[in-house]
Design a protein around this motif. Structure first.
Motif, PDB file in Angstrom:
ATOM      1  N   VAL A  25      47.710 115.572   4.792  1.00 11.60           N
ATOM      2  CA  VAL A  25      46.577 116.141   4.007  1.00 11.60           C
ATOM      3  C   VAL A  25      47.024 117.181   3.013  1.00 11.60           C
ATOM      4  CG1 VAL A  25      44.325 117.708   4.199  1.00 11.60           C
ATOM      5  CG2 VAL A  25      44.803 115.827   5.867  1.00 11.60           C
ATOM      6  N   PHE A  26      48.282 117.813   3.661  1.00 12.03           N
ATOM      7  CA  PHE A  26      48.827 118.782   2.502  1.00 12.03           C
ATOM      8  C   PHE A  26      49.614 118.163   1.285  1.00 12.03           C
ATOM      9  CE2 PHE A  26      50.902 122.783   1.395  1.00 12.03           C
ATOM     10  CZ  PHE A  26      52.207 122.483   1.018  1.00 12.03           C
ATOM     11  N   ASP A  27      50.380 117.272   1.721  1.00 10.51           N
ATOM     12  CA  ASP A  27      50.958 116.430   0.763  1.00 10.51           C
ATOM     13  C   ASP A  27      50.257 115.665  -0.410  1.00 10.51           C
ATOM     14  OD1 ASP A  27      53.885 115.347   2.825  1.00 10.51           O
ATOM     15  OD2 ASP A  27      53.508 117.239   1.865  1.00 10.51           O
ATOM     16  N   VAL A  28      49.130 115.121  -0.033  1.00 10.93           N
ATOM     17  CA  VAL A  28      48.293 114.322  -0.730  1.00 10.93           C
ATOM     18  C   VAL A  28      47.565 115.301  -1.700  1.00 10.93           C
ATOM     19  CG1 VAL A  28      46.084 113.237  -0.927  1.00 10.93           C
ATOM     20  CG2 VAL A  28      47.781 112.442   0.863  1.00 10.93           C
ATOM     21  N   LEU A  29      47.016 116.569  -1.125  1.00  6.15           N
ATOM     22  CA  LEU A  29      46.356 117.449  -2.093  1.00  6.15           C
ATOM     23  C   LEU A  29      47.434 118.224  -3.056  1.00  6.15           C
ATOM     24  CD1 LEU A  29      44.388 119.593   0.547  1.00  6.15           C
ATOM     25  CD2 LEU A  29      43.639 117.813  -1.130  1.00  6.15           C
ATOM     26  N   LEU A  30      48.615 118.468  -2.571  1.00  5.01           N
ATOM     27  CA  LEU A  30      49.540 118.883  -3.354  1.00  5.01           C
ATOM     28  C   LEU A  30      50.342 118.022  -4.743  1.00  5.01           C
ATOM     29  CD1 LEU A  30      51.434 121.233  -4.200  1.00  5.01           C
ATOM     30  CD2 LEU A  30      53.413 120.369  -2.686  1.00  5.01           C
ATOM     31  N   GLY A  31      50.394 116.817  -4.241  1.00  2.00           N
ATOM     32  CA  GLY A  31      50.917 115.748  -5.201  1.00  2.00           C
ATOM     33  C   GLY A  31      49.822 115.460  -6.145  1.00  2.00           C
ATOM     34  N   ALA A  32      48.551 115.187  -5.684  1.00  2.70           N
ATOM     35  CA  ALA A  32      47.268 114.965  -6.856  1.00  2.70           C
ATOM     36  C   ALA A  32      47.004 116.277  -7.474  1.00  2.70           C
ATOM     37  CB  ALA A  32      46.090 114.611  -5.784  1.00  2.70           C
ATOM     38  N   THR A  70      58.265 121.584  -4.400  1.00  2.00           N
ATOM     39  CA  THR A  70      58.785 120.453  -3.932  1.00  2.00           C
ATOM     40  C   THR A  70      59.621 120.802  -2.485  1.00  2.00           C
ATOM     41  OG1 THR A  70      59.409 119.604  -6.224  1.00  2.00           O
ATOM     42  CG2 THR A  70      60.505 118.696  -4.450  1.00  2.00           C
ATOM     43  N   ALA A  71      60.379 121.757  -2.541  1.00  7.93           N
ATOM     44  CA  ALA A  71      61.029 122.241  -1.402  1.00  7.93           C
ATOM     45  C   ALA A  71      60.107 122.396  -0.427  1.00  7.93           C
ATOM     46  CB  ALA A  71      61.683 123.639  -1.529  1.00  7.93           C
ATOM     47  N   LEU A  72      58.956 122.921  -0.436  1.00 10.05           N
ATOM     48  CA  LEU A  72      57.800 123.254   0.495  1.00 10.05           C
ATOM     49  C   LEU A  72      57.360 121.922   1.027  1.00 10.05           C
ATOM     50  CD1 LEU A  72      55.833 125.209   2.281  1.00 10.05           C
ATOM     51  CD2 LEU A  72      54.324 125.388   0.085  1.00 10.05           C
ATOM     52  N   VAL A 109      66.549 120.752   4.038  1.00 11.39           N
ATOM     53  CA  VAL A 109      66.688 121.091   2.482  1.00 11.39           C
ATOM     54  C   VAL A 109      65.531 121.932   2.210  1.00 11.39           C
ATOM     55  CG1 VAL A 109      66.873 119.657   0.496  1.00 11.39           C
ATOM     56  CG2 VAL A 109      68.064 118.804   2.289  1.00 11.39           C
ATOM     57  N   GLY A 110      64.638 121.672   2.490  1.00  9.07           N
ATOM     58  CA  GLY A 110      63.200 122.365   1.961  1.00  9.07           C
ATOM     59  C   GLY A 110      63.380 123.883   2.063  1.00  9.07           C
ATOM     60  N   VAL A 111      63.696 124.205   3.575  1.00 10.33           N
ATOM     61  CA  VAL A 111      63.785 125.600   4.026  1.00 10.33           C
ATOM     62  C   VAL A 111      64.787 126.312   3.359  1.00 10.33           C
ATOM     63  CG1 VAL A 111      64.423 127.206   5.952  1.00 10.33           C
ATOM     64  CG2 VAL A 111      62.756 125.192   6.123  1.00 10.33           C
ATOM     65  N   ALA A 112      66.252 125.496   3.166  1.00 13.47           N
ATOM     66  CA  ALA A 112      67.299 126.197   2.211  1.00 13.47           C
ATOM     67  C   ALA A 112      66.974 126.348   0.923  1.00 13.47           C
ATOM     68  CB  ALA A 112      68.417 124.979   2.352  1.00 13.47           C
TER      69      ALA A 112
END
Length: 833
Positions: free
Chosen positions: A108-115, A81-83, A53-56
């Motif tokens: 680590v990537f998700d925490v940094l992006l969400g924060a 969000t897709a990334l 879904v993210g890639v699409a």
């Protein structure tokens, strides 16, 4: 190795209600168990869907496919969000394949992006990450362009926190943290998804900041399910029952449904949607079912926990009993590895255990049912050097059973095969908790090697007494401490007269150099050799060949010197006489050269005359031989009917004798030619010549199977026709004398000797010869085998010797009857003639 009598065998009690084995993380071949394959497959499938879904969606943003980006809703899924979906999905797939580092990096990537996104909402300004990858061309009023909703950022932050549990800290409540992240994400996703299902905007978008597009809500729901499945998989590796976080997930499901019901109830009150009875009943039913499932799981966990506690306690008691028994087995395994025999008896002398070395020394193991009185007879234990059984009251094990440590070295074991093993035995009691002797342990060792060493030392001491040389030992002050029989005979002083005296004063020794220097050399090099002049008891002066050796103590310190002296007075007189005679010999040698040259000329002339006579005699004798052969043939052909069988036999014997005489004449001519032929020295490949000769022998006798080994590239400076003749004689002899062997072998090779640059040999495994007659082997007409068994004239090896002599070499042979023969020859071109 535990060896016990039948009446002493004790077994460990069986475990009581042993705990069921936990499901292993890996199967027999290193594959996942069934309990892990199912959640692993769910995690993998969910991760792949999220990543897809993210890639699409990211591709749709670049392709401006607005239908895909806004599918099912008015708002679009943000590129960030897709990334996040693509990265998190890939991390879940990697985690399912046991690659936790990828999961940690994604966390680590998700925490940094969400924060970061939540910080933008909190500060009310952009940090530059909303349109970092793509320009947002789909916007809603009052919403920052390209920014993901606050609820989506919260879900991304929760997913990242769940993935971080695979970091190096390896937190113990890891499954619970994963389940919490998945559960809270599921609450938000369930409420939004059901909102879209019931066309209730309030459920999926409370404000502009929390409005979740349908693709985002559905993908979040898949992500939550994948996190819960990963938590299940992780908990299965640690526990055998249901995971403790399961009520949390069930409660979250109920909370999501309740939240959705509350939002829909408010929507019904405001008239935004109809009060659909089916929807209400389904909602209430979902909440009730969720509560019941949570309660059932909790009760099952409590019951399982109590059962496991009871089983663990029973297993602990059983393990304690088993450990006590295993400690005994471990002790016996240690004893079995010892290089000495170990024997353990119970009170009363009953055998209980033998280790492997003990069985080997005694010839048998435990014999149940015997006591101390039968030990000696059972194991054939005797007093050393007698036929008396070893007394039971003196046995080390019996004394140890009475609490008395003991040591004996006068026992020997006599085995049925006649071998006698002397033993040295140590006995020691083993006390129990009540200070009573519980076991008696005996360690015994074979004294055969030690007795052999002691005998060697005694024999060596006896040899010193038998030596003809004078051997004595003196301390650092020069006082004699040992004086052998040879010293008595050499000097005339008895042992009583010499011991205690200073050796140099007693013998009036004259040294070739100062005594301190000799002693220093002996101390540094441990020995010194030289000649001394000494005086005997009768006043006679003698010269001795002397060797001094340093005597050292256990720590290496010098304690004295040993002198080994041999009277060489007579030899010295003989050397002086030989020196006098050698002068006379040198005077005679001055005229010897001329006489040798004259005799050499006469000898060469005689050899030439002898060769000419041999050649002439051989040719002259051929005429009567041919006449004898002819008349014998005429007699047989024309008068056969008149001759009886006996007469025909005589005629045949005449023919055989003349043929043999002709062969002898041919060999004499050959020997004469060998002696007189001119020498043309050149480089000859002996290996190639041997190969050609062997090929001729095989062609002449194809029925023979002979293994021929030829050393490669043996070359020499020689006359090629003569050396080939010698090789033919040697190889034909080897071929002839191996005729009776089924597996005949012939070998040609070179070897090293001191007196010639090249030495070759021909070796076979044929009939061989008696070494006592090796001197006749190279003499003409001398045969060591019967002519009927091995035909020939006895000239071949004589020819070989002549050829080798002319090449400056020598020949010799080694062999034994039935063991083959080896003929050696050397070649020295510098001495060829």
């Amino acid at each position: 190795m535990l060896i016990q009598g039948a009446d002493e065998v004790r077994t460990a009690p069986a475990p009581v209600d042993a705990a069921p084995p936990l499901a292993p993380a890996d199967g027999p071949a290193g594959t996942l168990s069934r309990g892990e394959r199912v959640p692993g497959a769910i995690t993998t499938a969910g991760g792949l869907l999220c990543a897809a879904v993210g890639v699409a969606v990211m591709a749709a943003w670049y392709a401006r496919a607005t239908t895909v980006v806004t599918f099912g809703s008015q708002s679009a899924m943000a590129f960030d969000t897709a990334l996040a979906f693509a990265v998190t999905g890939a991390a879940l797939v990697a985690r399912a394949r046991r690659r936790p580092r990828a999961a940690m990096a994604a966390g680590v990537f998700d925490v940094l992006l969400g924060a970061a996104v939540m910080t933008e909402y909190a500060l009310g300004r952009s940090l530059g990450i909303d349109q970092l990858f793509v320009q947002a061309y789909i916007n809603k009023p009052h919403h920052p362009p390209g920014r993901m909703p606050f609820s989506a950022a919260l879900c991304v932050l929760l997913a990242g926190a769940g993935l971080l549990v695979w970091g190096p800290w390896r937190s113990r409540p890891r499954p619970g943290m994963l389940a919490a992240a998945g559960s809270f994400t599921a609450v938000i996703a369930v409420a939004a998804t059901f909102g879209y299902a019931t066309t209730s905007p309030a459920a999926h978008g409370w404000t502009y900041a929390t409005a979740l597009p349908l693709p985002t809500a559905a993908t979040m729901l898949i992500l939550a399910l994948s996190l819960l499945s990963a938590a299940w998989q992780d908990s299965r590796t640690d526990r055998a029952s249901q995971p403790g976080w399961l009520p949390l997930a069930v409660g979250a499901l109920g909370l999501g449904l309740a939240l959705w019901q509350a939002i829909d109830g408010e929507a019904v009150d405001t008239g935004n949607i109809s009060a659909d009875t089916f929807t209400g009943v389904a909602t209430v039913l979902g909440v009730v079912l969720a509560g019941l499932v949570a309660l059932a799981v909790w009760l099952a966990q409590q019951a399982d926990r109590r059962r496991r506690v009871a089983v663990a306690e029973a297993a602990r008691r059983s393990a304690a009993e088993l450990a006590a028994r295993e400690s005994e087995h471990l002790l016996f395994r240690f004893l079995d590895a010892l290089p000495v025999g170990v024997h353990i008896t119970l009170p009363g002398g009953r055998p209980y255990y033998f280790n492997g070395e003990g069985q080997r020394l005694l010839g048998q193991g435990v014999r149940p049912g015997i006591g101390a009185g039968e030990l000696a007879e059972t194991y054939s234990a005797f007093l050393a050097g007698t036929d008396q059984l070893y007394p039971a009251e003196r046995m080390a094990t019996v004394l140890a059973g009475l609490g008395q440590p003991s040591h004996v070295d006068d026992m020997e074991i006599r085995k049925p095969d006649g071998t006698v093993t002397p033993l040295e035995v140590w006995g020691q009691p083993v006390y129990g908790s009540g200070r009573q002797v519980e076991y008696a342990i005996a360690a015994f060792a074979d004294m055969s090697e030690r007795q052999a060493r002691e005998k060697i030392i005694a024999d060596q001491a006896a040899l010193l007494e038998l030596a003809h040389d004078a051997i004595f030992v003196r301390d650092l002050d020069g006082h004699i401490t040992y004086w052998n029989t040879g010293a008595e005979h050499t000097y005339g002083f008895t042992r009583a007269e010499a011991v205690g005296q200073v050796s140099h004063d007693l013998l009036r020794t004259r040294f070739p150099e100062p005594l301190p220097g000799i002693e220093a050399a002996t101390t540094g090099q441990n020995s010194w050799d030289g000649e001394l002049i000494q005086r005997c008891a009768n006043g006679r002066t003698i010269v001795v060949q002397c060797r001094w050796a340093a005597q050292r103590g256990p720590g290496g310190s010098l304690v004295g010197f040993m002198e080994i002296n041999r009277d060489v007075t007579s030899r010295k007189h003989a050397e002086r006489e030989m020196l006098r005679k050698s002068d006379e010999v040198r005077a005679m040698n001055a005229t010897l050269g001329e006489r040798v040259r004259e005799r050499t000329v006469h000898l060469e002339r005689a050899n030439k005359n002898l060769a000419a006579f041999t050649y002439s005699a051989a040719h002259t004798l051929r005429t009567p031989l041919r006449a004898l052969t002819g008349f014998a043939e005429v007699l047989v052909e024309e008068y056969r009917d008149r001759l009886e069988e006996k007469g025909l036999g005589y005629a045949a014997r005449i023919q055989d004798a003349t043929e043999q005489m002709a062969a002898l004449l041919d060999d004499l001519l050959h020997l004469s030619q060998v002696s007189r032929a001119d020498m043309n020295l050149q480089d000859v490949d002996l290996s190639a010549e041997v190969t050609a000769i062997c090929d001729q022998l095989r062609a002449r006798d194809p029925g023979r199977h002979v293994k021929v080994t030829i050393s490669g590239s043996v070359r020499a400076t020689a006359d090629r026709p003569l050396i080939r003749t010698a090789l033919e004689e040697l190889l034909e002899n080897a071929w002839k004398f191996t005729a009776g062997r089924e597996q005949a072998t012939i070998e040609f090779a070179a070897t090293a000797v001191d007196d010639a640059p090249l030495c070759c040999y021909v070796r076979d495994n044929g009939a061989g010869f008696d070494p006592a007659y090796v001197g006749k082997l190279f003499q003409p007409f001398q045969r060591l085998h019967d002519a009927s068994e091995f035909p020939g004239t006895g000239i071949g090896l004589a020819s070989v010797q002549r050829i080798i002599d002319r090449h400056g070499g020598r020949t010799w042979a080694e062999g034994a009857v039935g063991a083959g023969a080896t003929i050696y020859f050397t070649l020295d071109a510098e001495n060829a003639s």
